[in-house]
Design a protein around this motif. Structure first.
Motif, PDB file in Angstrom:
ATOM      1  N   GLN A  26       0.929  -1.174   0.024  1.00 22.98           N
ATOM      2  CA  GLN A  26      -0.080  -0.018   0.009  1.00 22.98           C
ATOM      3  C   GLN A  26       0.815   1.079   0.027  1.00 22.98           C
ATOM      4  OE1 GLN A  26      -3.296  -0.131  -0.483  1.00 22.98           O
ATOM      5  NE2 GLN A  26      -3.028  -2.338  -0.427  1.00 22.98           N
ATOM      6  N   TYR A  27       2.065   1.231  -0.141  1.00 26.01           N
ATOM      7  CA  TYR A  27       3.164   2.401  -0.170  1.00 26.01           C
ATOM      8  C   TYR A  27       3.825   2.115  -1.729  1.00 26.01           C
ATOM      9  CZ  TYR A  27       1.970   3.101   4.566  1.00 26.01           C
ATOM     10  OH  TYR A  27       1.336   3.652   5.863  1.00 26.01           O
ATOM     11  N   SER A  57       4.676  13.274   2.553  1.00 28.18           N
ATOM     12  CA  SER A  57       5.283  12.037   2.652  1.00 28.18           C
ATOM     13  C   SER A  57       6.112  11.619   3.628  1.00 28.18           C
ATOM     14  CB  SER A  57       5.636  11.473   1.290  1.00 28.18           C
ATOM     15  OG  SER A  57       6.876  12.163   0.963  1.00 28.18           O
ATOM     16  N   ARG A 141       8.255   8.228   0.815  1.00 30.69           N
ATOM     17  CA  ARG A 141       7.395   6.971   0.856  1.00 30.69           C
ATOM     18  C   ARG A 141       5.916   7.298   0.728  1.00 30.69           C
ATOM     19  NH1 ARG A 141       9.392   2.293   4.430  1.00 30.69           N
ATOM     20  NH2 ARG A 141      10.360   1.914   2.531  1.00 30.69           N
ATOM     21  N   TYR A 142       5.176   7.317  -0.196  1.00 31.84           N
ATOM     22  CA  TYR A 142       3.697   7.792  -0.421  1.00 31.84           C
ATOM     23  C   TYR A 142       2.690   6.434  -0.279  1.00 31.84           C
ATOM     24  CZ  TYR A 142       5.593  11.929  -2.752  1.00 31.84           C
ATOM     25  OH  TYR A 142       6.438  12.960  -2.986  1.00 31.84           O
ATOM     26  N   ARG A 143       1.860   6.898   0.551  1.00 31.53           N
ATOM     27  CA  ARG A 143       0.673   5.845   0.613  1.00 31.53           C
ATOM     28  C   ARG A 143      -0.063   5.942  -0.572  1.00 31.53           C
ATOM     29  NH1 ARG A 143      -1.381   3.058   4.727  1.00 31.53           N
ATOM     30  NH2 ARG A 143      -3.432   2.384   4.665  1.00 31.53           N
TER      31      ARG A 143
END
Length: 149
Positions: A26-27, A57, A141-143
């Motif tokens: 999910q990232y 992020s 780190r993006y969700r």
């Protein structure tokens, strides 16, 4: 039969290592650098310096690179909770191979939450003005958005 042994460079991206990216489900990780510039006066000691982490992020720190320094210095970092990453100050020579800068790997990688900071304490050691530039190499780190049902 022996298992395949793969040499992995902890500072290289997963793609350059020929590996599938290892970010959490999910990232997604996107390579990104934060830069810290400081002009020190002779024998100056700076405390409570910081590099703010963007609020869009989290940041995963994978290496520190000394891009520029006109003299010797010592430095110590702390995480977003104020915990030091080393027992004492590290000498600027630790970021060099002879006179050539090379990435100082942070392995395993260190996560800085969105809106936090990388803390810095730095001491000028040459009794002369010193211009320093450090690069904090890692990834944002993006969700990923949740899938619609």
């Amino acid at each position: 039969m022996q298992p395949n042994l793969v040499a992995v460079n902890p500072n290289a991206t997963a793609v350059l290592n020929g590996l599938v990216p290892e970010f959490p489900e999910q990232y997604i990780d996107v390579s990104f650098d934060y830069v810290y510039d400081v002009a020190l006066t002779a024998s100056q000691q700076l405390r409570d310096q910081s590099v703010p982490i963007h609020t869009d992020s989290d940041f995963v720190l994978r290496a520190v690179i000394l891009s520029q320094a006109t003299g010797a210095f010592s430095i110590r970092f702390n995480d977003s909770q104020g915990y030091y990453l080393s027992a004492g100050f590290m000498m600027s020579a630790n970021f060099l191979s002879g006179t050539v800068p090379y990435p100082y790997p942070i392995f395993p990688e260190l996560l800085f939450p969105a809106g936090s900071r990388i803390g810095i304490e730095i001491n000028e050691l040459t009794a002369a003005p010193n211009t320093v530039q450090l690069v904090f190499r890692g990834a944002k780190r993006y969700r990923l958005p949740a899938a619609r049902r």
